[in-house]
Each structure stands twice: as C-alpha cells, then as structure tokens.
Design a protein around this motif. Structure first.
Motif, short mmCIF file in Angstrom:
data_model
loop_
_atom_site.label_atom_id
_atom_site.label_comp_id
_atom_site.label_asym_id
_atom_site.label_seq_id
_atom_site.Cartn_x
_atom_site.Cartn_y
_atom_site.Cartn_z
N VAL A 139 0.84 -1.20 0.00
CA VAL A 139 0.00 0.00 0.00
C VAL A 139 0.87 1.25 0.00
CG1 VAL A 139 -1.92 -1.14 1.17
CG2 VAL A 139 -0.21 0.07 2.52
N GLY A 140 0.40 2.29 -0.66
CA GLY A 140 1.10 3.56 -0.71
C GLY A 140 0.98 4.30 0.61
N LEU A 184 -1.65 6.42 5.22
CA LEU A 184 -2.05 6.00 3.88
C LEU A 184 -2.17 7.21 2.95
CD1 LEU A 184 -4.84 3.43 4.77
CD2 LEU A 184 -2.63 2.89 3.74
N THR A 185 -1.72 7.06 1.71
CA THR A 185 -1.89 8.13 0.73
C THR A 185 -3.16 7.97 -0.09
OG1 THR A 185 -0.71 6.97 -1.04
CG2 THR A 185 0.62 8.28 0.49
N PRO A 209 4.74 -1.56 3.07
CA PRO A 209 4.60 -0.15 2.71
C PRO A 209 5.34 0.20 1.42
CG PRO A 209 6.32 -0.36 4.36
CD PRO A 209 5.79 -1.75 4.11
N LEU A 210 4.74 1.07 0.63
CA LEU A 210 5.39 1.68 -0.52
C LEU A 210 5.42 3.18 -0.26
CD1 LEU A 210 6.47 1.53 -3.52
CD2 LEU A 210 4.09 1.96 -4.21
N GLU A 211 6.60 3.71 0.02
CA GLU A 211 6.69 5.13 0.36
C GLU A 211 6.44 5.98 -0.88
OE1 GLU A 211 9.46 8.32 2.81
OE2 GLU A 211 10.25 6.32 2.35
N CYS A 212 5.44 6.84 -0.78
CA CYS A 212 5.06 7.73 -1.88
C CYS A 212 5.29 9.17 -1.41
CB CYS A 212 3.61 7.51 -2.27
SG CYS A 212 3.23 5.85 -2.86
#
Length: 241
Positions: A139-140, A184-185, A209-212
């Motif tokens: 998840v972003g 969350l983004t 996590p996917l860092e955006c």
C-alpha cells in the motif's frame, strides 16, 4: 536463484459519479485534462499492468476512459452510493473478469482522487509485491505530520487518554524510540486476489509499505480547496526554472 515471475495484474480505477463535496469531480478539469485521466494515463504508462478497468456510473467518466483506450465496467447502483466500499467494487470487477474468462493474480487499485504519482511508482509497488512471495499486499504510504502515538483519544464521556497500543504508560518520551509510523496516501493499493477474497480488506496480514513521498503525491482531492492546491502544484511544476 530464479527471479519471481511477474504477477498478472488487473488495475482498477474506481470513479463513481456521486460526490457531495465536489460534484462531478472525477470528470472536472485539472490542468489540461480531467481529474480521472491523470490516473488513467499513469496506468497506461505502467509496464506491469495487464489490463485496466474504470468502474463508474458516470457517463462523462466512461467516455473519458474510452477515449484513452481503457475498458469501462458499468457500476451498479448498489455500489455507487455514499456507503459503497472499495472492496465490494474490486470484487465486483474481479467477478466480471472471471465471468469473461479472465483470471488475475493481483489487483491494483488506483484512486483518481490522488492524481499525482512519481514516474514508475506503480511498477515499483507491483515489483515489490511480485518479488516478495510472503507479502499479501503493498500500500502507498507517507510519513505523517504527527506520530499517532503522540495523539490522544476521547472517550464517550469526553475524557482524554493516551493511545493505548503500547500499554498504560504510553509511548516512549523520545520520538526516535517510537516505532516507524505511516499514513495512507490512497494513491496505490496492490493485493493478491486470493488475499482480497479471503480477508475482504486492502490491508490484510503481511502488508508492505510503498513510500510515496514524491512531489504532489500527498495531494488527495476531497474538498474544493484540494483542487486549488492541485492546480497550484501543476502551475509550480510547469513554471520555468
């Protein structure tokens, strides 16, 4: 060691017509193109997506999608109201694809209200999911303005208390001793379809996590003022150096 094979991935862009705060927002112009098209273009640019669907009950959004070569899934009324949730919309899309003879390993949910994604961000997230067999989802996320363990919660009688997940003594006094926290983004969710069906959540166990944190990736259009912020971002990005 052989690399993990890519996942057959369906991208889903949910874009219903109803919005009480910003009516018709998904078809509203943002810069040179409608809001939903920013996400459609990002999906089209991804090398990891096998097929993209726009799920909508909005005729204007459907036409925008078709003009860019994206397939449209008509969303039934029971999934287009204020209380419809993304899981039910995603399962509706997967069921429709199954009925058409198409099965997918993963589903990537791309919300059009988060129009700005760093180049390659979608592929980065899908690569992470594919390369981590133990992961059910990615998840972003972004760093929150304030660590949630420094927040207080209000009880039903109006009294305040510490967030209690670390025990009655509360969090450590030093910020550097706290576990890392993310917000969350809304811009990226990828999940293995078996996990989505089993858990009915985009945040199942074994979620990564996917860092955006790129420019503009924190913009989420929910209120009219958010459009103003997004337009200001576009103008600044296009301004000569």
């Amino acid at each position: 060691m052989q690399p993990n094979p890519p996942l057959k991935t369906l991208a889903l862009i949910p874009a219903r017509a109803g919005s009480k705060r910003v009516p018709g927002k998904n078809a509203r112009m943002l810069g040179a193109k409608p809001l939903v098209q920013w996400t459609v273009d990002a999906a089209n640019a991804s090398r990891s997506i096998g097929r993209t669907l726009v799920s909508t009950d909005d005729a204007d959004v459907a036409q925008i999608a078709r003009n860019t070569g994206i397939s449209v899934l008509d969303r039934p009324a029971q999934l287009a109201g204020d209380h419809a949730n993304s899981v039910d919309v995603a399962l509706h899309a997967l069921d429709a694809e199954r009925d058409a003879g198409r099965e997918w390993d993963a589903l990537c949910l791309l919300q059009p209200t988060s129009p700005f994604r760093a180049p390659g961000r979608i592929d980065q997230g899908l690569d992470l999911l594919a390369s981590t067999p133990a992961a059910a989802a990615v998840v972003g996320v972004q760093s929150p303005d304030h660590h949630p363990l420094h927040c207080l919660v209000e009880s039903g009688d109006g009294q305040l208390s510490r967030v209690g997940i670390l025990g009655d003594n509360g969090p450590p006094s030093r910020s550097q001793d706290l576990p890392r926290a993310w917000a969350l983004t809304g811009s990226f969710y990828a999940i293995r379809t078996a996990s989505l069906r089993a858990h009915r959540s985009f945040l199942p166990p074994a979620c990564l996590p996917l860092e955006c944190g790129g420019p503009g990736e924190d913009i989420d259009i929910d209120w009219p003022a958010d459009f103003d912020r997004a337009r200001a971002y576009i103008n600044a990005a296009m301004a000569p150096a």
